[in-house]
Structure formats: C-alpha cells, structure tokens
Design an enzyme around this catalytic site. Sequence first.
Site, PDB file in Angstrom:
ATOM      1  N   GLU A 159       1.295  -1.273   0.293  1.00  0.00           N
ATOM      2  CA  GLU A 159       0.062   0.044   0.429  1.00  0.00           C
ATOM      3  C   GLU A 159       0.874   1.546   0.295  1.00  0.00           C
ATOM      4  O   GLU A 159       0.507   2.350   1.151  1.00  0.00           O
ATOM      5  CB  GLU A 159      -0.758   0.254   1.407  1.00  0.00           C
ATOM      6  CG  GLU A 159      -1.638  -1.086   1.385  1.00  0.00           C
ATOM      7  CD  GLU A 159      -2.887  -1.298   2.116  1.00  0.00           C
ATOM      8  OE1 GLU A 159      -3.125   0.178   3.054  1.00  0.00           O
ATOM      9  OE2 GLU A 159      -4.342  -1.750   2.098  1.00  0.00           O
ATOM     10  N   GLU A 207      -5.684  -9.061   1.175  1.00  0.00           N
ATOM     11  CA  GLU A 207      -6.241  -8.426   2.456  1.00  0.00           C
ATOM     12  C   GLU A 207      -7.652  -7.764   2.277  1.00  0.00           C
ATOM     13  O   GLU A 207      -7.734  -7.400   0.890  1.00  0.00           O
ATOM     14  CB  GLU A 207      -5.531  -6.734   2.921  1.00  0.00           C
ATOM     15  CG  GLU A 207      -4.497  -7.314   3.778  1.00  0.00           C
ATOM     16  CD  GLU A 207      -4.003  -5.715   4.152  1.00  0.00           C
ATOM     17  OE1 GLU A 207      -4.607  -4.907   4.503  1.00  0.00           O
ATOM     18  OE2 GLU A 207      -3.025  -5.388   4.740  1.00  0.00           O
TER      19      GLU A 207
HETATM   20  C1  BG6 Z   1      -4.080  -2.050   5.585  1.00  0.00           C
HETATM   21  C2  BG6 Z   1      -2.900  -2.040   5.796  1.00  0.00           C
HETATM   22  O1  BG6 Z   1      -4.058  -1.212   5.082  1.00  0.00           O
HETATM   23  O2  BG6 Z   1      -5.440  -2.187   6.258  1.00  0.00           O
HETATM   24  C3  BG6 Z   1      -3.527  -2.885   7.399  1.00  0.00           C
HETATM   25  O3  BG6 Z   1      -2.188  -2.330   5.228  1.00  0.00           O
HETATM   26  C4  BG6 Z   1      -3.848  -2.361   8.593  1.00  0.00           C
HETATM   27  O4  BG6 Z   1      -1.899  -2.760   8.177  1.00  0.00           O
HETATM   28  C5  BG6 Z   1      -5.826  -2.482   7.613  1.00  0.00           C
HETATM   29  O5  BG6 Z   1      -3.860  -3.362   9.236  1.00  0.00           O
HETATM   30  C6  BG6 Z   1      -6.845  -1.914   8.027  1.00  0.00           C
HETATM   31  O6  BG6 Z   1      -6.838  -0.743   8.391  1.00  0.00           O
HETATM   32  P1  BG6 Z   1      -7.032   0.330  10.322  1.00  0.00           P
HETATM   33  O7  BG6 Z   1      -6.596   1.288  10.034  1.00  0.00           O
HETATM   34  O8  BG6 Z   1      -9.332  -0.950   9.936  1.00  0.00           O
HETATM   35  O9  BG6 Z   1      -6.128  -1.501  11.089  1.00  0.00           O
END
Ligand code: BG6
Length: 468
Positions: A163, A373
């Site tokens: 990202e 993800e």
């Molecule tokens: C993604 C990242 O942007 O979102 C992760 O790669 C992150 O590291 C995930 O934890 C969720 O984001 P957040 O802010 O809800 O923890």
Amino acid sequence: MKMPKDFLFGAASASYQVEGAWNEDGKGLSNWDVFSKIPGKTFENTNGDVAVDHYHRYKEDIALMAEMGLESYRFSISWPRVFPNGTGEVNEKGLEFYNNLIDECLKHDIVPFVTLYHWDLPQALEEKGGWKNKETVDAFVRFADTCFQSFGDRVNHWITFNEAVIFCSLGYLTGAHPPGIEGDVKGYFQTTHNVFVAHARAVELFKQNGHTGEIGITHVFNPAFSIDDAEENKFAEMHANAYATHWFYDPILKGEYPEYVVNGLNEQGLLPEMTEEELDVLKRTAPMNDFIGLNYYSPQRVMKNDSALVMAGGRENSTGRPGNPSFDGVYKTVKMDDKVYTKWDWEISPEAFLDGMHMLKDRYGDVKIYITENGLGDVDPIVDGEIMDTPRIEYIEGHLRAVKHAVQQGINVAGYYAWSAIDLLSWLNGYKKQYGFIYVDHNNGLARKKKQSFHWYKEIIATRAEDL
Ligand code: BG6
C-alpha cells in the site's frame, strides 16, 4: 463450483502489528517505534512494543493457523530486524527469526507469502529523509536482495511493498503516519515514484538472479464510483480513479504513468523528479511482474467537491471513511443513505469489489491477482466467553463470493488472504478494532482463542468454498 485446487486460501499480518520484541535480538529502531511514542499520535497511545507477541509465540500461532486449515500465511519482514540501521551489517538473529517462521509454516504445509515492506522503515533511514531520499531506494534493494538470498530457497511468493498510497499519503499529506508531515503534496508524489522505482529494481534483481517463484506488489484497491450520472460527478469518478488507482497501477503493470495525471501534476509543478534511467527500469520491468496484490476493504463514492478544501488527518479519512475532499479539492467522498457501513464508516460492498475487478481487467488485461487483504474491523461481541464475530463471517462470505464470481467470469484471481489471521495492533486504532480469526485476550496474558469465524473459515477452506 469448488475453488480451483491451486487457489490459495490464506490470511495475513504485518510485522509491526503482531511481532512485538521491538528491541530484542539486535533489532534496530523502526520509524513506528519512534512515531507511536509521540503522545497523541495513536489511539490511546498504543504501540507495537509487545503487540500480540508473535515473535515469541509464532509456533502456537502457526499451529492454530494449521488447525484452521490455512493454506498460506502472508506476513511481513521487519527491515530493522534484518538491518538495524537500514544498511550496513546484517543482524543474523533477525534472519534467524524469519528462517524459523518460514520453516514453521512449511512444517505445517502453509505456503509463506512474504511482504518485504509493510511500513516499518528503519528509523536511521527515516532520519535521512525516508522515502523522499533516493538512497532509501538503494537500501531497499539491498534489503530485498538479502531476503531473496536468505529465504528464496523456501519462499516462492514475494510482495515488495504494501500500500504505497497509504504510507506515502499519510506520511506526507495528512501527517497521520511517520514522518508525520502535513500538506507536502510534491513530497507525496515524489515518495510514490521512489517506491515504484524501488519495486522495479527489486523485481529486476529477483529475475536476473534466477530466483524461482513469483514477485509483485500490493496496492490499495479503492475503486471510485460516481454517486449519480451527473456529468460533473462522472468527471469526479474519472479523476479519482486516475489519481488513486491508475497512478499506482500503471507504472507497475504498464511501465508508464497515466498521461492525465502527469499532465495535471505538470501544470501544478508537482511532477516528481524522475530520471531517464528510472523511467526505463519501470518500463522494462512491467512485464516481469508476476501478479498484482489487491487490498480491498471498500469502494469510494465520489462527487464534485463544492466545499472548502480541508484535508483532515487520520487514516480513516484518507481511505475508507467518506466525507473529505481529495488533496486537490476536485472531488469529495461521500456517505450514501442506501449503502451499508462498518462501525468505522467504511462502506461494505462486495458488488463494488467485483465491478472494480472488472475495471482492472479492462485496463490491465489478464494479470494474475491475489487478494492480499480483505476483512472487517469490528468490536467483536463476547457471548458466554465465546467470540461471536458473525458480522465478520458475513463480510468475508460476501467478498469471497465476489471472488468466486470473478473467477467464474474469467478474472485471474489466484488466492484470497483475509485480514487478519490473528487480532493485531491497528496502526491508529489500537486493539479496539479487531480483524482476526484468532482472538487475543489482552486481559489474560495475550492468551489465544478461536473465534466463531475461525470454525467458519476452516469449513470454507475444507470445502473449497463450494457452497458459497
Ligand atoms: C491496511 C493495512 O491498510 O488496512 C493493514 O495494510 C491495516 O496494515 C488494515 O491494519 C486495516 O486498517 P485499520 O486502520 O483498520 O487497522
């Protein structure tokens, strides 16, 4: 339909968010070790000093993942654990930890999917200008090379960066991530360019040195859709996709920047400094990318911006959460009455996910995709001691179904990694925002417990999602 045999069902994590052991076994400081300790920077001033102690408990965690039937585990390597100062001497103990982690995965038939950079930059490099300084690019290539040489005999799946849009924009536009700079638009675009070049050089080295396996990059996938058919809002959609998607995906997959954005940046004097050599490496390595990784949580609904240009700080504001103008004031993201949102105001839309994948196919052809993800951040209910994360099951079910449809419709998706394997530290939301299949009890010595979703995902994997 069952998902194809070689489709990988996985789950993910990132070093800073799970490992802890921030100053053990010769690890150097990361930018997050320093930034998170500045009062007020994170939710309740949480930091990754201990996180969920994966560094010491990885065997227990991998055993649980194996019990779930996980086919692949995506994790990242902490650069300052391997090179405490970013460059210079290798820390053998750092290599040893990842050797052990990889071996433990393999022992359980879990395919390790390694991210080289998930935001924890060695502080020594941050202090020399971080991603704005092109020396960081050289240092990254050396770090990547060391990892390829040390782990390449057992690791066949590599992601260079996680990202770029987030660590560059939150680092230089909103100041919510290190180095905490606000409003440096030119710096933001320069860092993105430097990261793309670092990626391209690492890919080239990987191929030149004859490593086997696949290499690619993971980007945020945040497709923009106009709120209606009004011409001005359709323009907002085009503009948002150009700046938030094409600027990131084109240099990797097409080997050149999108003309629309280049012209726009040029007019505003914001075009990064790029050498011929850098543009060449982007061009010649584009066909060498084996896949693109997508981190999808939500789409963005956009319309022409008619409000004052204020870019609020905070992670949610720049990606999921609607209600803010873009950095250039051209459009804004909005919350819509007929859409469904999480507790953190991120829209839930498997439909937009599928539509978005078609948009990618239209622009980039049959590139192989891994969903690196996808998941639901929630405050999980505990009922009679059981973690009843039904909303997470529904979220993942909807999105996995979209992936299945994508495969049926001829989109080349090769794997799905839920975020996250285990509850972990959210960069700015502490431990309150949970994502895992495995619960971590912070009131009971970080004890692990299986959630309802753990059993559900196990069944999905065992049946290869046949009933979805
Ligand atoms: C993604 C990242 O942007 O979102 C992760 O790669 C992150 O590291 C995930 O934890 C969720 O984001 P957040 O802010 O809800 O923890």
